[in-house]
Design a protein around this motif. Structure first.
Motif, PDB file in Angstrom:
ATOM      1  N   TYR A   1       0.836  -1.201   0.000  1.00 42.45           N
ATOM      2  CA  TYR A   1       0.000   0.000   0.000  1.00 42.45           C
ATOM      3  C   TYR A   1       0.872   1.253   0.000  1.00 42.45           C
ATOM      4  O   TYR A   1       1.851   1.330   0.757  1.00 42.45           O
ATOM      5  CB  TYR A   1      -0.891   0.040   1.239  1.00 42.45           C
ATOM      6  CG  TYR A   1      -1.971  -1.008   1.251  1.00 42.45           C
ATOM      7  CD1 TYR A   1      -3.130  -0.850   0.491  1.00 42.45           C
ATOM      8  CD2 TYR A   1      -1.835  -2.150   2.030  1.00 42.45           C
ATOM      9  CE1 TYR A   1      -4.120  -1.807   0.505  1.00 42.45           C
ATOM     10  CE2 TYR A   1      -2.828  -3.110   2.059  1.00 42.45           C
ATOM     11  CZ  TYR A   1      -3.970  -2.938   1.289  1.00 42.45           C
ATOM     12  OH  TYR A   1      -4.961  -3.888   1.304  1.00 42.45           O
ATOM     13  N   LEU A   2       0.499   2.230  -0.811  1.00 42.56           N
ATOM     14  CA  LEU A   2       1.222   3.502  -0.841  1.00 42.56           C
ATOM     15  C   LEU A   2       1.176   4.185   0.526  1.00 42.56           C
ATOM     16  O   LEU A   2       2.147   4.823   0.928  1.00 42.56           O
ATOM     17  CB  LEU A   2       0.654   4.413  -1.924  1.00 42.56           C
ATOM     18  CG  LEU A   2       1.300   5.791  -2.069  1.00 42.56           C
ATOM     19  CD1 LEU A   2       2.796   5.684  -2.388  1.00 42.56           C
ATOM     20  CD2 LEU A   2       0.591   6.602  -3.150  1.00 42.56           C
ATOM     21  N   CYS A   3       0.067   4.046   1.256  1.00 47.64           N
ATOM     22  CA  CYS A   3      -0.039   4.709   2.561  1.00 47.64           C
ATOM     23  C   CYS A   3       1.037   4.225   3.535  1.00 47.64           C
ATOM     24  O   CYS A   3       1.371   4.934   4.488  1.00 47.64           O
ATOM     25  CB  CYS A   3      -1.429   4.547   3.160  1.00 47.64           C
ATOM     26  SG  CYS A   3      -1.897   2.842   3.506  1.00 47.64           S
ATOM     27  N   ASP A   4       1.598   3.041   3.298  1.00 47.08           N
ATOM     28  CA  ASP A   4       2.693   2.537   4.141  1.00 47.08           C
ATOM     29  C   ASP A   4       4.056   3.060   3.685  1.00 47.08           C
ATOM     30  O   ASP A   4       5.075   2.755   4.302  1.00 47.08           O
ATOM     31  CB  ASP A   4       2.696   1.007   4.142  1.00 47.08           C
ATOM     32  CG  ASP A   4       1.487   0.432   4.870  1.00 47.08           C
ATOM     33  OD1 ASP A   4       0.903   1.141   5.720  1.00 47.08           O
ATOM     34  OD2 ASP A   4       1.112  -0.713   4.565  1.00 47.08           O
ATOM     35  N   HIS A   5       4.057   3.830   2.594  1.00 45.79           N
ATOM     36  CA  HIS A   5       5.285   4.417   2.034  1.00 45.79           C
ATOM     37  C   HIS A   5       5.013   5.873   1.649  1.00 45.79           C
ATOM     38  O   HIS A   5       5.141   6.237   0.460  1.00 45.79           O
ATOM     39  CB  HIS A   5       5.756   3.615   0.814  1.00 45.79           C
ATOM     40  CG  HIS A   5       5.985   2.169   1.129  1.00 45.79           C
ATOM     41  ND1 HIS A   5       7.177   1.702   1.634  1.00 45.79           N
ATOM     42  CD2 HIS A   5       5.148   1.104   1.065  1.00 45.79           C
ATOM     43  CE1 HIS A   5       7.069   0.397   1.838  1.00 45.79           C
ATOM     44  NE2 HIS A   5       5.850   0.014   1.512  1.00 45.79           N
ATOM     45  N   PRO A   6       4.626   6.715   2.610  1.00 44.81           N
ATOM     46  CA  PRO A   6       4.225   8.096   2.287  1.00 44.81           C
ATOM     47  C   PRO A   6       5.309   8.905   1.585  1.00 44.81           C
ATOM     48  O   PRO A   6       5.000   9.849   0.858  1.00 44.81           O
ATOM     49  CB  PRO A   6       3.860   8.698   3.643  1.00 44.81           C
ATOM     50  CG  PRO A   6       4.507   7.819   4.657  1.00 44.81           C
ATOM     51  CD  PRO A   6       4.582   6.454   4.051  1.00 44.81           C
ATOM     52  N   GLU A   7       6.557   8.500   1.740  1.00 44.84           N
ATOM     53  CA  GLU A   7       7.650   9.215   1.072  1.00 44.84           C
ATOM     54  C   GLU A   7       7.593   9.057  -0.445  1.00 44.84           C
ATOM     55  O   GLU A   7       8.254   9.798  -1.175  1.00 44.84           O
ATOM     56  CB  GLU A   7       9.002   8.729   1.613  1.00 44.84           C
ATOM     57  CG  GLU A   7       9.404   7.324   1.219  1.00 44.84           C
ATOM     58  CD  GLU A   7       8.743   6.184   1.997  1.00 44.84           C
ATOM     59  OE1 GLU A   7       9.064   5.010   1.723  1.00 44.84           O
ATOM     60  OE2 GLU A   7       7.893   6.453   2.887  1.00 44.84           O
TER      61      GLU A   7
ATOM     62  N   GLY B   1      -5.857   5.073   0.613  1.00 45.04           N
ATOM     63  CA  GLY B   1      -6.536   4.218   1.572  1.00 45.04           C
ATOM     64  C   GLY B   1      -5.889   2.856   1.656  1.00 45.04           C
ATOM     65  O   GLY B   1      -4.878   2.568   1.028  1.00 45.04           O
ATOM     66  N   LYS B   2      -6.541   2.012   2.440  1.00 43.79           N
ATOM     67  CA  LYS B   2      -6.051   0.648   2.655  1.00 43.79           C
ATOM     68  C   LYS B   2      -7.279  -0.189   2.982  1.00 43.79           C
ATOM     69  O   LYS B   2      -7.989   0.119   3.936  1.00 43.79           O
ATOM     70  CB  LYS B   2      -5.074   0.671   3.821  1.00 43.79           C
ATOM     71  CG  LYS B   2      -4.346  -0.601   4.091  1.00 43.79           C
ATOM     72  CD  LYS B   2      -3.360  -0.360   5.230  1.00 43.79           C
ATOM     73  CE  LYS B   2      -2.328  -1.432   5.317  1.00 43.79           C
ATOM     74  NZ  LYS B   2      -1.296  -1.126   6.299  1.00 43.79           N
ATOM     75  N   GLY B   3      -7.559  -1.180   2.155  1.00 40.33           N
ATOM     76  CA  GLY B   3      -8.736  -2.001   2.406  1.00 40.33           C
ATOM     77  C   GLY B   3     -10.022  -1.218   2.245  1.00 40.33           C
ATOM     78  O   GLY B   3     -10.999  -1.470   2.946  1.00 40.33           O
ATOM     79  N   ALA B   4     -10.035  -0.244   1.337  1.00 40.77           N
ATOM     80  CA  ALA B   4     -11.199   0.601   1.115  1.00 40.77           C
ATOM     81  C   ALA B   4     -11.098   1.220  -0.275  1.00 40.77           C
ATOM     82  O   ALA B   4     -10.071   1.126  -0.938  1.00 40.77           O
ATOM     83  CB  ALA B   4     -11.245   1.707   2.171  1.00 40.77           C
TER      84      ALA B   4
ATOM     85  N   VAL C   1       1.477   0.092  -4.738  1.00 41.24           N
ATOM     86  CA  VAL C   1       2.718   0.384  -5.447  1.00 41.24           C
ATOM     87  C   VAL C   1       3.548  -0.882  -5.585  1.00 41.24           C
ATOM     88  O   VAL C   1       3.519  -1.754  -4.722  1.00 41.24           O
ATOM     89  CB  VAL C   1       3.548   1.478  -4.732  1.00 41.24           C
ATOM     90  CG1 VAL C   1       2.882   2.831  -4.885  1.00 41.24           C
ATOM     91  CG2 VAL C   1       3.773   1.164  -3.254  1.00 41.24           C
ATOM     92  N   ALA C   2       4.283  -0.956  -6.691  1.00 38.58           N
ATOM     93  CA  ALA C   2       5.256  -2.025  -6.914  1.00 38.58           C
ATOM     94  C   ALA C   2       6.608  -1.471  -6.484  1.00 38.58           C
ATOM     95  O   ALA C   2       6.999  -0.370  -6.896  1.00 38.58           O
ATOM     96  CB  ALA C   2       5.274  -2.430  -8.383  1.00 38.58           C
ATOM     97  N   LEU C   3       7.288  -2.251  -5.656  1.00 37.88           N
ATOM     98  CA  LEU C   3       8.565  -1.805  -5.089  1.00 37.88           C
ATOM     99  C   LEU C   3       9.637  -2.857  -5.307  1.00 37.88           C
ATOM    100  O   LEU C   3       9.365  -4.056  -5.307  1.00 37.88           O
ATOM    101  CB  LEU C   3       8.423  -1.575  -3.582  1.00 37.88           C
ATOM    102  CG  LEU C   3       7.354  -0.595  -3.122  1.00 37.88           C
ATOM    103  CD1 LEU C   3       7.131  -0.727  -1.629  1.00 37.88           C
ATOM    104  CD2 LEU C   3       7.751   0.816  -3.492  1.00 37.88           C
ATOM    105  N   GLU C   4      10.860  -2.368  -5.452  1.00 41.65           N
ATOM    106  CA  GLU C   4      12.035  -3.230  -5.412  1.00 41.65           C
ATOM    107  C   GLU C   4      12.885  -2.633  -4.314  1.00 41.65           C
ATOM    108  O   GLU C   4      13.457  -1.550  -4.492  1.00 41.65           O
ATOM    109  CB  GLU C   4      12.753  -3.213  -6.759  1.00 41.65           C
ATOM    110  CG  GLU C   4      13.515  -4.490  -7.029  1.00 41.65           C
ATOM    111  CD  GLU C   4      13.608  -4.750  -8.525  1.00 41.65           C
ATOM    112  OE1 GLU C   4      13.085  -5.791  -8.962  1.00 41.65           O
ATOM    113  OE2 GLU C   4      14.182  -3.915  -9.230  1.00 41.65           O
TER     114      GLU C   4
ATOM    115  N   HIS D   1      -4.387  14.814  -4.504  1.00 38.86           N
ATOM    116  CA  HIS D   1      -5.342  13.756  -4.854  1.00 38.86           C
ATOM    117  C   HIS D   1      -4.768  12.383  -4.486  1.00 38.86           C
ATOM    118  O   HIS D   1      -5.483  11.537  -3.949  1.00 38.86           O
ATOM    119  CB  HIS D   1      -5.688  13.816  -6.345  1.00 38.86           C
ATOM    120  CG  HIS D   1      -6.537  12.675  -6.800  1.00 38.86           C
ATOM    121  ND1 HIS D   1      -7.861  12.536  -6.447  1.00 38.86           N
ATOM    122  CD2 HIS D   1      -6.245  11.600  -7.571  1.00 38.86           C
ATOM    123  CE1 HIS D   1      -8.343  11.428  -6.985  1.00 38.86           C
ATOM    124  NE2 HIS D   1      -7.380  10.845  -7.673  1.00 38.86           N
ATOM    125  N   MET D   2      -3.484  12.176  -4.774  1.00 38.70           N
ATOM    126  CA  MET D   2      -2.847  10.897  -4.453  1.00 38.70           C
ATOM    127  C   MET D   2      -2.834  10.688  -2.943  1.00 38.70           C
ATOM    128  O   MET D   2      -3.120   9.592  -2.456  1.00 38.70           O
ATOM    129  CB  MET D   2      -1.424  10.871  -5.022  1.00 38.70           C
ATOM    130  CG  MET D   2      -0.746   9.524  -4.971  1.00 38.70           C
ATOM    131  SD  MET D   2      -1.402   8.294  -6.126  1.00 38.70           S
ATOM    132  CE  MET D   2      -0.915   8.947  -7.707  1.00 38.70           C
TER     133      MET D   2
END
Length: 154
Positions: free
Chosen positions: A5-11, A45-48, A54-57, A39-40
């Motif tokens: 989730y993007l919300c877990d990576h706000p940076e 959200g998460k589960g909503a 996001v795809a991360l490496e 907007h982003m």
């Protein structure tokens, strides 16, 4: 590579929003990159609905996708939408977009959504391979697009 989730990576919000703006900003006349960042942030959200994945490496952003309430002013009755599927140019061809799409479908399934919509001007074959069906072809903001749906089996 993993999806989170993007919300877990706000940076990464600003980077993903800027990539989205650079890719599709011309379709939202008057919108600024700052508007897209806000907007982003609001969609994180998460589960909503809305949610952003996001795809991360490691900690490096490869791409992202959104699950949002509405993405096409011409079809306000259709909801929710897969939107903003984006993979950095240098990371394409690795199946990342497919994994992002499938993750958003999983999110929608977990929420009990009966079907999911998207529109695209160039990626119809990708979505068709992933099980999406054409709803209609139309012109949106002077661009010919295809509206597609994914029917979720519960």
């Amino acid at each position: 590579m993993h999806i989170d989730y993007l919300c877990d990576h706000p940076e990464l919000i600003e980077e993903l929003a800027t990539l989205n703006f650079n890719e599709w900003g011309e379709f939202r006349p008057g919108q600024t990159v700052e508007d897209r960042i806000e907007h982003m942030r609001e969609s994180c959200g998460k589960g909503a609905v809305p949610s952003v994945v996001v795809a991360l490496e490691g900690s490096r952003l490869l791409g992202g996708a959104l699950l949002i309430e509405s993405d096409l002013k011409l079809r306000p009755e259709l909801t929710p939408w897969l939107a903003g599927v984006y993979v950095k140019t240098e990371e394409r061809g690795r199946g990342i977009a497919s994994q992002l799409v499938n993750r958003v479908v999983e999110e929608a399934t977990a929420l009990g959504v009966p079907q999911l919509y998207l529109y695209t001007d160039t990626s119809q074959s990708l979505y068709a391979r992933l099980g999406w069906e054409v709803v209609e072809d139309l012109v949106y903001e002077n661009l010919p697009v295809t509206v597609m749906k994914f029917v979720i089996q519960h």
